[in-house]
Design an enzyme around this catalytic site. Structure first.
Site, mmCIF file in Angstrom:
data_model
loop_
_atom_site.group_PDB
_atom_site.id
_atom_site.type_symbol
_atom_site.label_atom_id
_atom_site.label_comp_id
_atom_site.label_asym_id
_atom_site.label_seq_id
_atom_site.Cartn_x
_atom_site.Cartn_y
_atom_site.Cartn_z
ATOM 1 N N SER A 161 0.865 -1.182 0.000
ATOM 2 C CA SER A 161 0.000 0.000 0.000
ATOM 3 C C SER A 161 0.902 1.232 0.000
ATOM 4 O O SER A 161 2.092 1.135 0.350
ATOM 5 C CB SER A 161 -0.844 -0.004 1.282
ATOM 6 O OG SER A 161 -1.477 1.245 1.486
ATOM 7 N N TYR A 215 -2.321 -1.332 10.337
ATOM 8 C CA TYR A 215 -2.267 -1.418 8.872
ATOM 9 C C TYR A 215 -0.919 -0.910 8.356
ATOM 10 O O TYR A 215 -0.270 -1.552 7.527
ATOM 11 C CB TYR A 215 -3.415 -0.591 8.289
ATOM 12 C CG TYR A 215 -3.633 -0.756 6.805
ATOM 13 C CD1 TYR A 215 -4.383 -1.814 6.298
ATOM 14 C CD2 TYR A 215 -3.100 0.157 5.894
ATOM 15 C CE1 TYR A 215 -4.589 -1.964 4.932
ATOM 16 C CE2 TYR A 215 -3.302 0.020 4.531
ATOM 17 C CZ TYR A 215 -4.054 -1.041 4.056
ATOM 18 O OH TYR A 215 -4.259 -1.186 2.698
HETATM 19 P P1 NAD Z 1 -11.618 -5.816 -0.289
HETATM 20 O O1 NAD Z 1 -12.233 -5.706 1.058
HETATM 21 O O2 NAD Z 1 -12.454 -5.598 -1.501
HETATM 22 O O3 NAD Z 1 -10.904 -7.218 -0.475
HETATM 23 C C1 NAD Z 1 -10.259 -7.875 0.547
HETATM 24 C C2 NAD Z 1 -10.158 -9.318 0.143
HETATM 25 O O4 NAD Z 1 -9.525 -10.016 1.202
HETATM 26 C C3 NAD Z 1 -11.535 -9.953 -0.064
HETATM 27 O O5 NAD Z 1 -11.482 -10.833 -1.160
HETATM 28 C C4 NAD Z 1 -11.754 -10.728 1.227
HETATM 29 O O6 NAD Z 1 -12.560 -11.882 1.025
HETATM 30 C C5 NAD Z 1 -10.324 -11.114 1.545
HETATM 31 N N1 NAD Z 1 -10.131 -11.443 2.943
HETATM 32 C C6 NAD Z 1 -10.329 -10.668 4.040
HETATM 33 N N2 NAD Z 1 -10.053 -11.361 5.151
HETATM 34 C C7 NAD Z 1 -9.646 -12.593 4.749
HETATM 35 C C8 NAD Z 1 -9.216 -13.757 5.431
HETATM 36 N N3 NAD Z 1 -9.163 -13.817 6.764
HETATM 37 N N4 NAD Z 1 -8.879 -14.842 4.690
HETATM 38 C C9 NAD Z 1 -8.954 -14.823 3.336
HETATM 39 N N5 NAD Z 1 -9.355 -13.751 2.645
HETATM 40 C C10 NAD Z 1 -9.693 -12.651 3.347
HETATM 41 O O7 NAD Z 1 -10.378 -4.807 -0.269
HETATM 42 P P2 NAD Z 1 -9.325 -4.395 -1.395
HETATM 43 O O8 NAD Z 1 -9.318 -2.926 -1.431
HETATM 44 O O9 NAD Z 1 -9.533 -5.151 -2.634
HETATM 45 O O10 NAD Z 1 -7.981 -4.843 -0.687
HETATM 46 C C11 NAD Z 1 -7.119 -5.824 -1.226
HETATM 47 C C12 NAD Z 1 -5.712 -5.550 -0.765
HETATM 48 O O11 NAD Z 1 -5.294 -4.287 -1.309
HETATM 49 C C13 NAD Z 1 -5.546 -5.453 0.736
HETATM 50 O O12 NAD Z 1 -4.328 -6.066 1.126
HETATM 51 C C14 NAD Z 1 -5.496 -3.958 0.971
HETATM 52 O O13 NAD Z 1 -4.789 -3.637 2.136
HETATM 53 C C15 NAD Z 1 -4.757 -3.503 -0.270
HETATM 54 N N6 NAD Z 1 -4.939 -2.077 -0.580
HETATM 55 C C16 NAD Z 1 -6.159 -1.562 -0.840
HETATM 56 C C17 NAD Z 1 -6.267 -0.204 -1.129
HETATM 57 C C18 NAD Z 1 -7.589 0.437 -1.448
HETATM 58 O O14 NAD Z 1 -7.647 1.686 -1.498
HETATM 59 N N7 NAD Z 1 -8.640 -0.297 -1.696
HETATM 60 C C19 NAD Z 1 -5.130 0.605 -1.115
HETATM 61 C C20 NAD Z 1 -3.904 0.034 -0.835
HETATM 62 C C21 NAD Z 1 -3.803 -1.319 -0.559
#
Ligand code: NAD
Length: 260
Positions: free
Chosen positions: A142, A155
């Site tokens: 991130s 985080y």
């Molecule tokens: P999201 O909530 O849409 O997806 C999260 C995913 O993780 C989902 O598929 C969920 O089922 C899965 N998950 C959560 N807990 C779990 C567990 N215990 N076991 C297995 N799967 C699990 O969020 P996202 O935005 O798609 O995030 C995905 C990644 O990207 C994360 O690591 C997040 O930190 C990172 N990220 C997101 C952003 C953003 O702005 N959305 C920015 C930077 C980094």
């Protein structure tokens, strides 16, 4: 990146039934990779999603349940996949609170899912990649793996840890045909971000539009969310031959956030 450059490869993407994980899974499948998608839910929709990805992209796609908070599930996910040429460590959760109020249980869950899971899956995947003679690990960190914000202690700590793990993995595989890199997204409008909007509206007494423009995207100079398609394209690039000497580094997809 066009063409089926990943045909014959198998990709395991943790946390891939929504958001960025799903966007990356779609892009890898479009590039010809067979898929293992994952979440902790095991709903009918999860299996239907695998069927849809398989039909749309002409690849093999399976759903395997695994709770990425649990070390044994992380390891079993890769073992059950049977083959893992591409490992995308994407599963992640968020919690926002000042340190004195931060629930210890939330701290532990964030460190387990966002950081520890990448260690456990990599530990099983690396011998498979060495045996196959090719491998790519893409860790989803991130902008918070490179910078900090208040109230996101777990985080930010986890994501900085992911960047550190990425560097160590790259050094341990430097003479193998394996690379390990981290993608550092800025804000992407996925469920993890959607869930934060109502709280931010209350905290700042702002409309949804103002929260997006003045709070969330205030640090993203482009003034736009990054998209899951852009992250998918970045992951495919990191798996391409052009990226064979890119290892141990971070690629920011953050509209200029970390240039500030
Ligand atoms: P999201 O909530 O849409 O997806 C999260 C995913 O993780 C989902 O598929 C969920 O089922 C899965 N998950 C959560 N807990 C779990 C567990 N215990 N076991 C297995 N799967 C699990 O969020 P996202 O935005 O798609 O995030 C995905 C990644 O990207 C994360 O690591 C997040 O930190 C990172 N990220 C997101 C952003 C953003 O702005 N959305 C920015 C930077 C980094």
């Amino acid at each position: 990146m066009t063409g089926r450059i990943l045909a014959g490869r198998t990709a395991v993407v943790t946390g891939s039934n929504s958001g960025i994980g799903l966007g990356i899974a779609e892009a890898l499948a479009a590039a010809g990779a067979d898929l293992v998608i994952n979440s902790f839910t095991d709903d009918a929709q999860d299996h239907e999603l695998a069927e849809r990805l398989s039909a749309e992209h002409g690849v093999k796609a399976r759903y395997i349940r695994g709770d990425m908070a649990k070390p044994a599930d992380c390891r079993a996910l890769v073992e059950k996949a049977g083959r893992c040429d591409i490992l995308v460590n994407n599963a992640g959760i968020q919690h926002v609170a000042p340190i004195p109020d931060f629930p210890a249980e939330r701290w532990d869950a964030i460190i387990a899912i966002n950081l520890n899971s990448a260690f456990h899956t990599s530990a099983v995947a690396l011998p498979m990649m060495r045996a196959a003679g090719w491998g790519r690990i893409v860790n989803i960190a991130s902008a918070h793996g490179l910078t900090a914000s208040p109230f996101k202690s777990a985080y930010v700590a986890a994501k900085h840890g992911v960047v550190g793990l990425t560097k160590v993995t790259a050094l341990e595989t430097a003479t193998d045909p394996i690379t390990c890199n981290a993608i550092c997204p800025g804000y992407v409008l996925t469920p993890i971000v959607e869930k934060q909007i109502p709280d931010q509206m209350k905290t700042h007494s702002m409309s949804r539009e103002d929260v997006i423009a003045k709070v969330m995207l205030a640090r993203q100079p482009s003034g736009e969310f990054a998209t899951v398609e852009q992250l998918g394209g970045t992951a495919v690039f990191l798996c391409s031959d052009a990226a064979a000497q890119i290892t141990g580094t971070t690629i920011s997809v953050d509209g200029g956030w970390t240039a500030l």
